[in-house]
Design a protein around this motif. Structure first.
Motif, short mmCIF file in Angstrom:
data_model
loop_
_atom_site.label_atom_id
_atom_site.label_comp_id
_atom_site.label_asym_id
_atom_site.label_seq_id
_atom_site.Cartn_x
_atom_site.Cartn_y
_atom_site.Cartn_z
N ILE A 15 -28.57 45.57 14.54
CA ILE A 15 -28.05 44.68 15.58
C ILE A 15 -27.74 45.40 16.89
N GLY A 16 -27.91 46.72 16.93
CA GLY A 16 -27.65 47.45 18.16
C GLY A 16 -26.37 48.27 18.11
N PRO A 17 -26.07 49.02 19.17
CA PRO A 17 -24.97 50.00 19.16
C PRO A 17 -23.57 49.41 19.30
N ASN A 18 -23.47 48.15 19.71
CA ASN A 18 -22.16 47.51 19.87
C ASN A 18 -21.91 46.60 18.67
N ILE A 19 -20.90 46.95 17.88
CA ILE A 19 -20.73 46.31 16.58
C ILE A 19 -19.33 45.75 16.43
N LEU A 20 -19.27 44.46 16.09
CA LEU A 20 -18.02 43.79 15.73
C LEU A 20 -18.07 43.40 14.27
N CYS A 21 -16.93 43.44 13.60
CA CYS A 21 -16.78 42.85 12.27
C CYS A 21 -15.88 41.63 12.43
N TRP A 22 -16.45 40.45 12.22
CA TRP A 22 -15.64 39.24 12.38
C TRP A 22 -15.02 38.77 11.07
N GLY A 23 -15.47 39.33 9.93
CA GLY A 23 -14.89 38.87 8.68
C GLY A 23 -15.41 39.60 7.47
N ALA A 24 -14.80 39.30 6.33
CA ALA A 24 -15.21 39.86 5.05
C ALA A 24 -14.61 39.01 3.94
N ALA A 25 -15.20 39.09 2.76
CA ALA A 25 -14.71 38.31 1.63
C ALA A 25 -15.13 38.98 0.32
N PHE A 26 -14.30 38.81 -0.70
CA PHE A 26 -14.68 39.21 -2.04
C PHE A 26 -15.54 38.12 -2.68
N PHE A 27 -16.55 38.54 -3.43
CA PHE A 27 -17.32 37.64 -4.28
C PHE A 27 -17.37 38.28 -5.66
N THR A 28 -16.57 37.76 -6.57
CA THR A 28 -16.41 38.40 -7.87
C THR A 28 -16.61 37.40 -9.00
N LYS A 29 -17.09 37.94 -10.12
CA LYS A 29 -17.23 37.15 -11.34
C LYS A 29 -16.66 37.97 -12.49
N ASN A 30 -15.95 37.31 -13.37
CA ASN A 30 -15.40 37.99 -14.53
C ASN A 30 -16.50 38.25 -15.56
N ALA A 31 -16.17 39.04 -16.56
CA ALA A 31 -17.10 39.24 -17.67
C ALA A 31 -17.37 37.89 -18.35
#
Length: 275
Positions: A80-96
């Motif tokens: 995406i180029g040299p200027n980087i923003l992080c606007w969010g994140a999330a866990f995606f998990t599943k149990n056994a």
């Protein structure tokens, strides 16, 4: 200095809409992240993904360190180029032995970014295998706008029940990852994952990056973390930095962002919910 990604890898991402595997952490380093996650789950008494959404990294210094890992940003810069923003994140998990899945969908279904050029880095805190329900992608599907319909299912971790219509599943590519590896994907690529049939959890952390020229069009007051370079556009406010785990200021910011996402998405669903 050697590039994080080769020209061929960048072209592959542009052609397919996804790229894997990319090494960020060693398996031993990823095991430490897994321990942090397990401790957090124990502290909360429930899956972190139920509480920490949209900006899950904000209340935790250790997760903020993950999203700004230099090796990760080196690869994102190639995309995406040299200027980087992080606007969010999330866990995606599943149990056994977990029956939950994620339906075929695109991230753009719940986004409102213009231009639609966000990149997600999905990081495995442990191995993501065929048995445990790794991500699956339809190559090249990001080149068109996928049509969705709403089909609610209590086991669908895409909780709105969004499903892409007429997916050519025979073309699907399964993104098997070892702990510490990443798969990158474009927001418009069609993807899903199956139930976890393995005897261990599958823990994934999904990080959303964007260049500053991309703006949020659904609501005012969008915020992000500037991780590299400069923001010369001013479309994004500044996310707070956590001083400790479960930082209350950061939790409040996370909750406010989640509320905006929920309200705008509810309006879309009420209007028919199709792409």
């Amino acid at each position: 200095m050697a590039k994080a990604l080769t020209n061929d890898q960048v072209k592959q991402f542009e052609e397919d809409g996804f790229l894997f595997p990319y090494d960020v952490y060693t398996p031993e380093e990823a095991a430490v992240l897994y321990e942090y996650y397990a401790k957090l789950e124990e502290t909360l008494g429930e899956e972190p993904q139920k509480r920490f959404r949209i900006k899950a990294q904000l209340p935790f210094p250790w997760l903020c360190d993950v999203v700004r890992h230099p090796r990760l940003l080196d690869a994102v810069e190639e995309l995406i180029g040299p200027n980087i923003l992080c606007w969010g994140a999330a866990f995606f998990t599943k149990n056994a032995h977990d029956p939950r899945f994620i339906s075929w969908h695109t991230d753009s279904f719940i986004y409102g970014f213009e231009p639609a050029e966000t990149v997600t880095a999905w990081l495995g805190f442990n191995d993501a295998t065929l048995e445990s329900g790794c991500l699956k992608y339809i190559p090249g599907s990001h080149k068109t706008i996928a049509q969705h319909e709403i089909r609610p299912n209590p086991n669908n971790l895409a909780s709105l029940g969004q499903n892409v219509i007429d997916v050519p599943e025979d073309k699907a590519v399964e993104a098997v990852l070892r702990a510490g590896q990443v798969v990158f994907h474009h927001e418009r690529v069609v993807h899903s994952s199956t139930p976890n049939r393995s005897p261990h959890p599958r823990i994934g952390f999904s990080i959303h990056y964007v260049a500053p020229h991309v703006r949020e069009t659904r609501f005012e007051g969008a915020t992000a973390m500037l991780l590299r370079g400069q923001d010369q556009y001013g479309y994004w406010g500044v996310d707070p930095e956590p001083r400790k785990d479960l930082d209350p200021v950061c939790i409040a910011a996370m909750d406010a962002a989640r509320e905006k996402f929920i309200k705008t998405t509810e309006k879309k669903i009420a209007a028919g919910g199709r792409s």
